[in-house]
Every structure is written in structure tokens, then in C-alpha cells.
Write an enzyme that holds these catalytic residues in place. Structure first.
Site, PDB file in Angstrom:
ATOM      1  CG  HIS A  82      -4.608  -4.487   1.873  1.00 31.10           C
ATOM      2  ND1 HIS A  82      -3.260  -4.308   2.387  1.00 31.10           N
ATOM      3  CD2 HIS A  82      -5.063  -5.411   2.591  1.00 31.10           C
ATOM      4  CE1 HIS A  82      -3.034  -5.336   3.041  1.00 31.10           C
ATOM      5  NE2 HIS A  82      -4.160  -5.991   3.353  1.00 31.10           N
ATOM      6  CB  CYS A  91      -0.946   0.032   1.258  1.00 28.00           C
ATOM      7  SG  CYS A  91      -2.507  -1.151   1.035  1.00 28.00           S
ATOM      8  CG  HIS A 116       2.548  -9.809  -3.911  1.00 28.35           C
ATOM      9  ND1 HIS A 116       1.942  -9.987  -2.767  1.00 28.35           N
ATOM     10  CD2 HIS A 116       3.563 -10.505  -4.346  1.00 28.35           C
ATOM     11  CE1 HIS A 116       3.027 -10.755  -2.428  1.00 28.35           C
ATOM     12  NE2 HIS A 116       3.985 -10.991  -3.087  1.00 28.35           N
ATOM     13  CG  ASN A 128       4.254 -16.925  -3.084  1.00 32.85           C
ATOM     14  OD1 ASN A 128       4.473 -18.006  -3.146  1.00 32.85           O
ATOM     15  ND2 ASN A 128       5.257 -16.030  -3.724  1.00 32.85           N
ATOM     16  CG  HIS A 152      -1.400  -5.344  -0.758  1.00 34.78           C
ATOM     17  ND1 HIS A 152      -1.565  -4.296  -0.646  1.00 34.78           N
ATOM     18  CD2 HIS A 152      -1.653  -5.603  -2.211  1.00 34.78           C
ATOM     19  CE1 HIS A 152      -2.080  -3.544  -1.700  1.00 34.78           C
ATOM     20  NE2 HIS A 152      -2.007  -4.538  -2.656  1.00 34.78           N
TER      21      HIS A 152
END
Ligand SMILES: [Zn+2]
Length: 112
Positions: A45, A6, A96, A85, A94
Site C-alpha cells: 500500500h 490491498c 495504481h 490519478n 492506493h
């Protein structure tokens, strides 16, 4: 919020941006595991818990769309990997997407 992604998305922590759209950023990994290793991150997020709402689902699709665009630009489109992951893997919560590729000789055939 203390979340590092973030903070990066808000440009409060420096990162090497290769892509920035309205909803998604693409940055270079600080711990690359391949010649090309990028992180595709939603600015919002999102975590791997509960059910995704429609906006979150759309964002997850957007991550893959952006990863493909970057893979083409980075010339790794022919052989690359996309990895999420999630959960208790010890990674940043968060969500990704890792885009990795660029191997010159042997392409690792493992799934991780
Ligand atoms: Zn975050």
C-alpha cells in the site's frame, strides 16, 4: 486495512488478474474507458503523500516496467496511455497505474 486494492492483492476480493509478480499485480478495470484498460498495482500500500522512500520509488518504477510488458503482450504497445490519478481526484488512494489502449479507429488525443 480496508483498502480495496490491498484486498485484491491478497485475493480476498475477486478480480481478473492478467499479471501477478512478487511485488505487482495487473488486473482488468471494472469500469473500462478503452478497449483495453488495466490497473497495475503494487502489492504494498503506497499513497500520494509525504516523500517516497527508496523501496516505494523502486516499486513505482516497477509499475511502469510491468505496464510495458503487459502492453506488449496485449498488442497495444504502439499506442497506449499510462495514467496515475492521485491526491484528491476521488480515486482509490492506493497508488495504481492505468494502462489504457486498444482503440481500433481514432486514438483519443486528450491527455485525460
Ligand atoms: Zn492498499
Amino acid at each position: 486495512m480496508d483498502c480495496v486494492f490491498c484486498q485484491i492483492a491478497k485475493r480476498k476480493i475477486p478480480a481478473k488478474f492478467l499479471y501477478e509478480g512478487e511485488e505487482v499485480i495487473g488486473i482488468k478495470s471494472v469500469n473500462p474507458e478503452a478497449p483495453v484498460h488495466l490497473l497495475i498495482i503494487p502489492k504494498q500500500h503506497i499513497e500520494w503523500k509525504g516523500r517516497f522512500n527508496k523501496k516505494e520509488l523502486a516499486l513505482l518504477g516497477r509499475l511502469i516496467f510491468v505496464a510495458k510488458e503487459i502492453a506488449i503482450k496485449q498488442k497495444i504497445f504502439e499506442a497506449c496511455k499510462l495514467i496515475f490519478n492521485v491526491g484528491k481526484t476521488g480515486h482509490i488512494s492506493h497508488i495504481h497505474l492505468h494502462l489504457i489502449g486498444g482503440w481500433k479507429k481514432k486514438i483519443p488525443m486528450k491527455n485525460i
